[in-house]
Design a protein around this motif. Structure first.
Motif, PDB file in Angstrom:
ATOM      1  N   GLY A 166     -12.629   1.178  -1.936  1.00 23.53           N
ATOM      2  CA  GLY A 166     -13.326   0.059  -1.312  1.00 23.53           C
ATOM      3  C   GLY A 166     -14.420   0.506  -0.363  1.00 23.53           C
ATOM      4  N   PRO A 219      -8.245 -12.560  -1.413  1.00 14.62           N
ATOM      5  CA  PRO A 219      -9.645 -12.207  -1.667  1.00 14.62           C
ATOM      6  C   PRO A 219     -10.302 -13.034  -2.766  1.00 14.62           C
ATOM      7  CG  PRO A 219      -8.298 -10.237  -1.436  1.00 14.62           C
ATOM      8  CD  PRO A 219      -7.360 -11.393  -1.495  1.00 14.62           C
ATOM      9  N   CYS A 278      -7.564   2.420   0.650  1.00 13.23           N
ATOM     10  CA  CYS A 278      -8.715   2.032  -0.170  1.00 13.23           C
ATOM     11  C   CYS A 278     -10.044   2.143   0.571  1.00 13.23           C
ATOM     12  CB  CYS A 278      -8.561   0.589  -0.652  1.00 13.23           C
ATOM     13  SG  CYS A 278      -7.241   0.329  -1.844  1.00 13.23           S
ATOM     14  N   HIS A 279     -10.016   2.023   1.892  1.00 11.42           N
ATOM     15  CA  HIS A 279     -11.245   1.925   2.673  1.00 11.42           C
ATOM     16  C   HIS A 279     -11.427   3.092   3.638  1.00 11.42           C
ATOM     17  CE1 HIS A 279     -12.031  -2.279   1.489  1.00 11.42           C
ATOM     18  NE2 HIS A 279     -10.721  -2.450   1.573  1.00 11.42           N
ATOM     19  N   GLU A 331       0.813  -1.206   0.000  1.00 10.13           N
ATOM     20  CA  GLU A 331       0.000   0.000   0.000  1.00 10.13           C
ATOM     21  C   GLU A 331       0.851   1.263   0.000  1.00 10.13           C
ATOM     22  OE1 GLU A 331      -3.260  -0.741  -0.391  1.00 10.13           O
ATOM     23  OE2 GLU A 331      -2.407  -2.742  -0.387  1.00 10.13           O
ATOM     24  N   CYS A 388      -4.849  -0.553   5.049  1.00  8.34           N
ATOM     25  CA  CYS A 388      -6.263  -0.537   4.650  1.00  8.34           C
ATOM     26  C   CYS A 388      -6.809   0.830   4.246  1.00  8.34           C
ATOM     27  CB  CYS A 388      -7.143  -1.079   5.779  1.00  8.34           C
ATOM     28  SG  CYS A 388      -6.630  -2.674   6.438  1.00  8.34           S
ATOM     29  N   MET A 446      -8.960  -5.598  -4.735  1.00  3.10           N
ATOM     30  CA  MET A 446      -8.250  -5.810  -3.482  1.00  3.10           C
ATOM     31  C   MET A 446      -7.094  -6.783  -3.680  1.00  3.10           C
ATOM     32  SD  MET A 446      -9.666  -6.872   0.276  1.00  3.10           S
ATOM     33  CE  MET A 446      -8.526  -7.313   1.592  1.00  3.10           C
TER      34      MET A 446
END
Length: 274
Positions: A206, A231, A194-195, A146, A191, A242
């Motif tokens: 996401g 995933p 994206c989230h 990431e 995380c 993902m």
């Protein structure tokens, strides 16, 4: 009037041969704002050719013309924080300390030359350009996938995640070294690009990981950990974005901490996010 097969082939060859367009990168710091053109970065005094072993995005060795990130962040110190925003809404939260490092893992801004475009990331997809944050010796500092944002369009200095989004914070009664707080640090690293969680965050890729439900509430047994590991093994569809988090990137102990944070936050949903 229709085109002959020969004309169509020539036209396709011309399209494929047409170079990638030049682009621009905006770097917004508290004390100044700079817009870099592709040509300027390719000719930057600190630019050089770098060899990247096992590139995260291309899954093979790659060679780039790149500028040290430290040269593009004048005036910043290790305690600062920046965000790299990609064309698709991916928003990588980056502590500045690793970006300024002169030993171990070193950060570079790879610049795609319009005259020599990079290959597509996959069939039917664009390249990682126009700008791509890459690392030499990433294993020396535990750099995660990431922290390799591609198709970057903007880099901006921001307050830390905790300062900007207090609804992401675990219970303040917990000790700094509590496993939940350690999981929060991993959430930011792996995380948040994206989230969102509790409606907080800048990413647009996401789903929210707490509202209306946390994945810890609907993934039974060890299925959430299996999903994070791979995933596509649980939900397979062609357009899935993902990535898989291998143990080399997210060791089992870290995965336990991350899931522990998500479980903790499932009981800390905010009224504004519901």
């Amino acid at each position: 009037m229709g085109f002959s097969l020969k004309q169509i082939i020539v036209l396709l060859m011309l399209i494929l041969a047409y170079p990638v367009s030049a682009a621009q990168l905006t770097i917004e710091l508290d004390h100044n704002r700079t817009t870099w053109q592709t040509a300027d970065l390719l000719q930057h005094p600190a630019a050089q050719v770098v060899q990247i072993v096992d590139d995260v995005s291309y899954k093979r060795n790659m060679t780039y013309r790149a500028v040290p990130m430290a040269a593009l962040l004048p005036g910043l110190v290790a305690q600062n924080h920046v965000q790299a925003v990609a064309l698709d809404g991916f928003a990588a939260e980056l502590a500045v300390a690793p970006l300024l490092a002169q030993s171990g893992a070193q950060a570079w801004l790879a610049v795609e030359d319009p005259a020599h475009p990079w290959p597509p990331l996959a069939a039917g997809k664009p390249s990682a350009g126009p700008f791509y944050l890459v690392w030499t010796q990433p294993q020396a500092s535990g750099i995660s996938p990431e922290q390799w944002p591609f198709q970057v369009s903007k880099i901006r200095q921001l307050k830390t995640v905790a300062e900007r989004f207090p609804v992401l914070l675990p219970d303040p009664a917990l000790a700094v070294d509590d496993p939940v707080n350690l999981g929060f640090a991993l959430f930011q690293k792996n995380c948040l690009a994206c989230h969102r969680l509790n409606g907080a965050g800048d990413a647009q890729v996401g789903p929210d990981l707490n509202v209306p439900y946390s994945p810890t509430e609907y993934f039974g047994g060890d299925f959430l950990k299996r999903y994070i590991r791979d995933p596509q093994s649980l939900r397979h569809w062609p357009q899935a974005k993902m990535p898989a988090f291998a143990t080399s990137v997210l060791p089992d102990a870290d995965l336990d901490l991350l899931v522990g944070y998500l479980k903790h936050m499932a009981a800390r949903k905010t009224d504004a996010a519901l």
